[in-house]
Design a protein around this motif. Structure first.
Motif, PDB file in Angstrom:
ATOM      1  N   GLY A  68       0.802  -1.216   0.000  1.00  0.00           N
ATOM      2  CA  GLY A  68       0.000   0.000   0.000  1.00  0.00           C
ATOM      3  C   GLY A  68       0.835   1.266   0.000  1.00  0.00           C
ATOM      4  N   TYR A  69       0.236   2.339  -0.500  1.00  0.00           N
ATOM      5  CA  TYR A  69       0.914   3.624  -0.659  1.00  0.00           C
ATOM      6  C   TYR A  69       1.443   4.177   0.665  1.00  0.00           C
ATOM      7  CZ  TYR A  69       1.490   8.559  -2.003  1.00  0.00           C
ATOM      8  OH  TYR A  69       1.989   9.819  -2.236  1.00  0.00           O
ATOM      9  N   ALA A  70       0.706   3.984   1.751  1.00  0.00           N
ATOM     10  CA  ALA A  70       1.139   4.515   3.054  1.00  0.00           C
ATOM     11  C   ALA A  70       2.471   3.927   3.487  1.00  0.00           C
ATOM     12  CB  ALA A  70       0.078   4.246   4.121  1.00  0.00           C
ATOM     13  N   TYR A  71       2.670   2.633   3.190  1.00  0.00           N
ATOM     14  CA  TYR A  71       3.925   1.994   3.590  1.00  0.00           C
ATOM     15  C   TYR A  71       5.083   2.482   2.727  1.00  0.00           C
ATOM     16  CZ  TYR A  71       1.325  -0.960   6.711  1.00  0.00           C
ATOM     17  OH  TYR A  71       0.536  -1.390   7.739  1.00  0.00           O
ATOM     18  N   TYR A  72       4.798   2.803   1.461  1.00  0.00           N
ATOM     19  CA  TYR A  72       5.853   3.421   0.647  1.00  0.00           C
ATOM     20  C   TYR A  72       6.220   4.790   1.223  1.00  0.00           C
ATOM     21  CZ  TYR A  72       7.841   6.583  -2.683  1.00  0.00           C
ATOM     22  OH  TYR A  72       8.619   7.558  -3.250  1.00  0.00           O
ATOM     23  N   LEU A  73       5.205   5.617   1.529  1.00  0.00           N
ATOM     24  CA  LEU A  73       5.478   6.956   2.055  1.00  0.00           C
ATOM     25  C   LEU A  73       6.312   6.899   3.324  1.00  0.00           C
ATOM     26  CD1 LEU A  73       2.263   9.154   1.706  1.00  0.00           C
ATOM     27  CD2 LEU A  73       4.365   9.241   0.370  1.00  0.00           C
ATOM     28  N   GLU A  74       5.986   5.949   4.194  1.00  0.00           N
ATOM     29  CA  GLU A  74       6.707   5.865   5.460  1.00  0.00           C
ATOM     30  C   GLU A  74       8.161   5.439   5.265  1.00  0.00           C
ATOM     31  OE1 GLU A  74       6.023   4.003   9.918  1.00  0.00           O
ATOM     32  OE2 GLU A  74       4.379   4.152   8.490  1.00  0.00           O
ATOM     33  N   ASN A  75       8.441   4.808   4.118  1.00  0.00           N
ATOM     34  CA  ASN A  75       9.792   4.300   3.873  1.00  0.00           C
ATOM     35  C   ASN A  75      10.403   4.873   2.590  1.00  0.00           C
ATOM     36  OD1 ASN A  75      10.131   1.918   5.961  1.00  0.00           O
ATOM     37  ND2 ASN A  75       8.047   1.782   5.165  1.00  0.00           N
ATOM     38  N   LYS A  76       9.884   6.017   2.140  1.00  0.00           N
ATOM     39  CA  LYS A  76      10.296   6.534   0.834  1.00  0.00           C
ATOM     40  C   LYS A  76      11.772   6.919   0.773  1.00  0.00           C
ATOM     41  CE  LYS A  76       8.743  11.276   1.737  1.00  0.00           C
ATOM     42  NZ  LYS A  76       7.858  12.362   1.261  1.00  0.00           N
ATOM     43  N   ASP A  77      12.374   7.209   1.906  1.00  0.00           N
ATOM     44  CA  ASP A  77      13.793   7.568   1.899  1.00  0.00           C
ATOM     45  C   ASP A  77      14.684   6.349   1.624  1.00  0.00           C
ATOM     46  OD1 ASP A  77      13.170  10.176   2.450  1.00  0.00           O
ATOM     47  OD2 ASP A  77      13.464   9.988   4.614  1.00  0.00           O
ATOM     48  N   ASN A  78      14.118   5.155   1.796  1.00  0.00           N
ATOM     49  CA  ASN A  78      14.900   3.923   1.617  1.00  0.00           C
ATOM     50  C   ASN A  78      14.442   3.079   0.436  1.00  0.00           C
ATOM     51  OD1 ASN A  78      16.430   4.417   4.047  1.00  0.00           O
ATOM     52  ND2 ASN A  78      14.615   3.796   5.190  1.00  0.00           N
TER      53      ASN A  78
ATOM     54  N   GLU B 173      -5.545  10.775   5.434  1.00  0.00           N
ATOM     55  CA  GLU B 173      -4.529  11.597   4.792  1.00  0.00           C
ATOM     56  C   GLU B 173      -3.304  11.764   5.679  1.00  0.00           C
ATOM     57  OE1 GLU B 173      -6.336  15.191   3.398  1.00  0.00           O
ATOM     58  OE2 GLU B 173      -7.266  14.160   1.693  1.00  0.00           O
ATOM     59  N   ASP B 174      -3.521  11.780   6.984  1.00  0.00           N
ATOM     60  CA  ASP B 174      -2.384  11.930   7.884  1.00  0.00           C
ATOM     61  C   ASP B 174      -1.454  10.729   7.828  1.00  0.00           C
ATOM     62  OD1 ASP B 174      -1.306  13.703  10.164  1.00  0.00           O
ATOM     63  OD2 ASP B 174      -1.243  11.686  10.993  1.00  0.00           O
ATOM     64  N   VAL B 175      -2.009   9.533   7.586  1.00  0.00           N
ATOM     65  CA  VAL B 175      -1.159   8.342   7.536  1.00  0.00           C
ATOM     66  C   VAL B 175      -0.791   7.955   6.105  1.00  0.00           C
ATOM     67  CG1 VAL B 175      -2.025   7.474   9.723  1.00  0.00           C
ATOM     68  CG2 VAL B 175      -3.126   6.714   7.597  1.00  0.00           C
ATOM     69  N   GLY B 176      -1.176   8.777   5.111  1.00  0.00           N
ATOM     70  CA  GLY B 176      -0.663   8.562   3.765  1.00  0.00           C
ATOM     71  C   GLY B 176      -1.631   8.062   2.726  1.00  0.00           C
ATOM     72  N   TYR B 177      -2.929   8.026   3.040  1.00  0.00           N
ATOM     73  CA  TYR B 177      -3.909   7.619   2.040  1.00  0.00           C
ATOM     74  C   TYR B 177      -4.675   8.828   1.528  1.00  0.00           C
ATOM     75  CZ  TYR B 177      -2.744   2.852   3.362  1.00  0.00           C
ATOM     76  OH  TYR B 177      -2.052   1.686   3.603  1.00  0.00           O
TER      77      TYR B 177
END
Length: 322
Positions: free
Chosen positions: A225-235, A299-303
């Motif tokens: 899911g997109y939220a997990y990408y956002l949380e780890n986008k730096d890696n 939206e706060d958690v990335g969706y």
């Protein structure tokens, strides 16, 4: 996986959220009561929720905020996958079930056989994100045909050079959600077309395992899911997907909401027991609280939030269950 912003949501959402929650937690008249007595009433009880790991960040945020307003209600949220969540829902172990796909016919039949009527609620939009290792310099975009070529099992060990000429002759490592995951089901439907996923793929219901797998191997590829990408986008490096109009599109709030990021955009759901809403004031209040605040919390958690009128319609449906 715990979103870093969840604990500051009260500040972000503001006093309107707090007043809305208090107004909806009326032990005498049910959620949504307008009397001053009802606004001060505190609920008690336990609410059990399970299901999609993709929906989990939203569900966890809602649960934490609700328990701040109603400390005598204990809300537990599990993440056993969409399929695993429905199994518990059918068994009567949960009052709500989170899902990253619509309920299947056999699951609906299982609920019918168990005498459980339910209501389907949409919470937000997600863009299933295909990711590769940060050091991967060759994958610039992928077509749907290339995704099929990558992920469908052909009985052979695949190398990047098998997918596109000029890519390195290095073995590909695959990381996928497990078969109980609604994310897997969705990917199976739109990419695998019901075919067998590459047998070498590492499958896990825990998105953390997938993130760690892709970040740990230069020749890896995964999706979640997109939220997990956002949380780890730096890696991680997200891969633009070529849509039906031939445009390579990266998932973000605008492309997911508009549908431009297709075919990997999808709604996220929760399913609630009608009898639980009717008979348990805490469940009813929690369900209404979820819909009233899903836009801000999602939206706060990335969706991506639904249009406001969609939440309003669903609130009316829940109110009508009385």
């Amino acid at each position: 996986m715990k979103p870093v912003k969840v604990l500051t949501l009260s500040a972000l959402v503001g006093s309107a959220l707090v007043m809305g929650a208090c107004g909806n937690n009326n032990a005498d008249n049910g959620a949504g009561g307008n009397g001053e007595e009802g606004q001060d009433a505190q609920l008690q009880g336990q609410i059990s929720i399970d299901g999609s790991s993709t929906v989990y960040p939203i569900a966890e945020a809602v649960a934490e905020e609700f328990m701040l307003e109603q400390p005598d209600v204990k809300v537990t949220v599990g993440l056993s996958g969409t399929g695993g969540g429905f199994e518990k829902f059918i068994a009567g172990e949960t009052q709500m079930s989170n899902a990253s796909r619509p309920i299947k016919d056999e699951e609906a039949q299982g609920l019918k056989d168990a005498g459980i009527d339910y209501t389907e609620l949409q919470l937000a939009y997600d863009g299933l994100s295909v990711v590769v290792n940060k050091e991967n310099e060759w994958v610039d975009q992928l077509t749907i045909d290339e995704l099929k070529k990558l992920w469908l099992d052909n009985g052979k060990t695949k190398k990047w050079s098998d997918i596109r000429e000029g890519w390195p002759a290095e073995e590909i490592k695959f990381y996928s959600p497990g078969t109980d995951s609604g994310t897997f089901d969705y990917f199976d439907e739109v990419i695998l077309d019901g075919g067998q996923i590459d047998k070498s793929a590492t499958l896990s219901e825990d998105d953390n395992v997938l993130v760690q797998g892709v970040t740990g191997d230069k020749n890896s590829i995964g999706y979640f899911g997109y939220a997990y990408y956002l949380e780890n986008k730096d890696n991680l490096k997200v891969v633009p997907i070529v849509n039906g109009e031939g445009k390579a599109v990266t998932p973000d709030a605008e492309t997911i909401k508009s549908g431009e990021y297709e075919p990997l955009s999808r709604p996220l759901y929760t399913y609630v027991s009608n009898s639980a809403v009717k008979e348990d004031e805490a469940v009813k209040a929690y369900t209404q609280f979820t819909l009233e605040n899903a836009a801000a919390l999602a939206e706060d958690v990335g969706y991506v939030a639904l249009p406001e009128e969609e939440y309003t319609k669903q609130l009316e449906t829940i109110e009508g269950l009385k």
